[in-house]
Write a protein that holds these residues in place. Structure first.
Motif, short mmCIF file in Angstrom:
data_model
loop_
_atom_site.label_atom_id
_atom_site.label_comp_id
_atom_site.label_asym_id
_atom_site.label_seq_id
_atom_site.Cartn_x
_atom_site.Cartn_y
_atom_site.Cartn_z
N PRO A 110 0.82 -1.23 0.00
CA PRO A 110 0.00 0.00 0.00
C PRO A 110 0.85 1.27 0.00
O PRO A 110 0.51 2.25 -0.66
N TRP A 111 1.97 1.26 0.72
CA TRP A 111 2.84 2.44 0.73
C TRP A 111 3.45 2.70 -0.65
O TRP A 111 3.56 3.84 -1.09
N LYS A 112 3.84 1.62 -1.32
CA LYS A 112 4.38 1.79 -2.68
C LYS A 112 3.32 2.33 -3.61
O LYS A 112 3.60 3.17 -4.46
N LEU A 113 2.09 1.86 -3.45
CA LEU A 113 0.99 2.36 -4.28
C LEU A 113 0.79 3.87 -4.05
O LEU A 113 0.61 4.62 -5.00
N ILE A 114 0.86 4.29 -2.79
CA ILE A 114 0.78 5.73 -2.47
C ILE A 114 1.94 6.47 -3.12
O ILE A 114 1.77 7.54 -3.71
N GLY A 115 3.13 5.89 -3.07
CA GLY A 115 4.31 6.51 -3.70
C GLY A 115 4.16 6.60 -5.21
O GLY A 115 4.47 7.63 -5.82
N TYR A 116 3.67 5.53 -5.84
CA TYR A 116 3.46 5.54 -7.30
C TYR A 116 2.45 6.61 -7.70
O TYR A 116 2.68 7.38 -8.64
N VAL A 117 1.32 6.64 -7.00
CA VAL A 117 0.28 7.62 -7.34
C VAL A 117 0.80 9.04 -7.11
O VAL A 117 0.56 9.94 -7.91
N GLY A 118 1.54 9.24 -6.01
CA GLY A 118 2.11 10.56 -5.75
C GLY A 118 3.09 10.99 -6.84
O GLY A 118 3.07 12.13 -7.28
N ALA A 119 3.94 10.06 -7.28
CA ALA A 119 4.90 10.37 -8.34
C ALA A 119 4.18 10.67 -9.65
O ALA A 119 4.56 11.60 -10.37
N LEU A 120 3.13 9.90 -9.95
CA LEU A 120 2.35 10.16 -11.17
C LEU A 120 1.65 11.51 -11.09
O LEU A 120 1.63 12.27 -12.06
N MET A 121 1.07 11.82 -9.94
CA MET A 121 0.38 13.09 -9.74
C MET A 121 1.37 14.25 -9.89
O MET A 121 1.10 15.23 -10.57
N PHE A 122 2.52 14.12 -9.26
CA PHE A 122 3.52 15.18 -9.29
C PHE A 122 4.06 15.37 -10.71
O PHE A 122 4.31 16.50 -11.14
N GLY A 123 4.25 14.29 -11.45
CA GLY A 123 4.74 14.39 -12.82
C GLY A 123 3.68 14.86 -13.80
O GLY A 123 3.95 15.64 -14.71
N ALA A 124 2.42 14.41 -13.60
CA ALA A 124 1.34 14.74 -14.53
C ALA A 124 0.96 16.22 -14.48
O ALA A 124 0.34 16.74 -15.42
N ARG A 125 1.35 16.92 -13.42
CA ARG A 125 1.03 18.35 -13.35
C ARG A 125 1.66 19.12 -14.51
O ARG A 125 1.13 20.12 -14.96
N TRP A 126 2.79 18.61 -15.02
CA TRP A 126 3.43 19.28 -16.16
C TRP A 126 2.62 19.09 -17.43
O TRP A 126 2.59 19.96 -18.29
N LEU A 127 1.94 17.96 -17.55
CA LEU A 127 1.04 17.75 -18.68
C LEU A 127 -0.13 18.72 -18.61
O LEU A 127 -0.53 19.30 -19.62
N VAL A 128 -0.66 18.94 -17.41
CA VAL A 128 -1.75 19.90 -17.21
C VAL A 128 -1.29 21.30 -17.61
O VAL A 128 -1.99 22.04 -18.31
N GLN A 129 -0.08 21.67 -17.21
CA GLN A 129 0.46 22.99 -17.54
C GLN A 129 0.68 23.11 -19.04
O GLN A 129 0.38 24.14 -19.63
N PHE A 130 1.17 22.07 -19.67
CA PHE A 130 1.41 22.07 -21.11
C PHE A 130 0.10 22.27 -21.88
O PHE A 130 0.02 23.10 -22.79
N VAL A 131 -0.93 21.52 -21.51
CA VAL A 131 -2.22 21.62 -22.20
C VAL A 131 -2.82 23.01 -22.01
O VAL A 131 -3.31 23.62 -22.97
N ALA A 132 -2.75 23.54 -20.79
CA ALA A 132 -3.30 24.88 -20.53
C ALA A 132 -2.55 25.94 -21.34
O ALA A 132 -3.17 26.86 -21.90
N SER A 133 -1.24 25.83 -21.44
CA SER A 133 -0.46 26.80 -22.21
C SER A 133 -0.75 26.69 -23.70
O SER A 133 -0.82 27.70 -24.40
N ARG A 134 -0.91 25.47 -24.20
CA ARG A 134 -1.25 25.29 -25.62
C ARG A 134 -2.59 25.92 -25.94
O ARG A 134 -2.76 26.56 -26.97
N ARG A 135 -3.56 25.76 -25.04
CA ARG A 135 -4.90 26.33 -25.26
C ARG A 135 -4.87 27.86 -25.27
O ARG A 135 -5.56 28.48 -26.06
N LYS A 136 -4.08 28.45 -24.38
CA LYS A 136 -4.00 29.91 -24.29
C LYS A 136 -3.04 30.51 -25.29
O LYS A 136 -3.09 31.69 -25.57
N GLY A 137 -2.12 29.71 -25.81
CA GLY A 137 -1.12 30.22 -26.73
C GLY A 137 -0.03 31.02 -26.04
O GLY A 137 0.69 31.78 -26.68
N ARG A 138 0.09 30.86 -24.75
CA ARG A 138 1.10 31.55 -23.95
C ARG A 138 1.31 30.75 -22.67
O ARG A 138 0.46 29.93 -22.31
N PRO A 139 2.41 30.96 -21.98
CA PRO A 139 2.64 30.18 -20.76
C PRO A 139 1.67 30.56 -19.64
O PRO A 139 1.54 31.74 -19.31
#
Length: 125
Positions: free
Chosen positions: A17-46
């Motif tokens: 269970p702790w590893k699962l929490i670590g995996y989800v945390g790492a995915l969440m922390f890394g996926a935030r950059w995908l969210v930022q990328f998509v938002a910037s593409r939509r706005k055409g600016r950072p």
């Protein structure tokens, strides 16, 4: 929480269970950059959407709990995730202070989108 999850045995991974929490945390922390990328593409600016800060906080806290409370108890991992947690909390606080809870207000004082009138600059004396 350090016992292996048998329902994930088919993966060939030894997941607790702790590893699962670590995996989800790492995915969440890394996926935030995908969210930022998509938002910037939509706005055409950072831009950094509020979801970026929420994902930073949740991911950091999950990783902090994994490194602090699991059998791993890795002080390097704790230190690595302490600063991002506080930085994300502070940035979220500033974002809410600047825009309030209304996400439709202007993004972080950035230049207006196409068709919007810019706010006038204050006069200098």
């Amino acid at each position: 929480m350090n016992e292996e999850l048998l329902w994930l045995d088919w993966t060939g991974l030894h997941v607790t269970p702790w590893k699962l929490i670590g995996y989800v945390g790492a995915l969440m922390f890394g996926a935030r950059w995908l969210v930022q990328f998509v938002a910037s593409r939509r706005k055409g600016r950072p831009v950094i959407p509020r979801l970026f800060w929420y994902m930073s906080i949740v991911g950091s806290l999950m990783l902090l709990s994994y490194f602090g409370f699991s059998a791993k108890q890795d002080s390097v991992g704790v230190l690595q995730n302490l600063f991002p947690t506080f930085a994300a909390l502070y940035s979220l606080r500033l974002d809410i202070k600047h825009r309030g809870w209304d996400k439709t207000r202007a993004d972080h004082g950035m230049s207006p989108t196409v068709g919007e009138e810019p706010e006038p600059l204050p006069e200098r004396h």
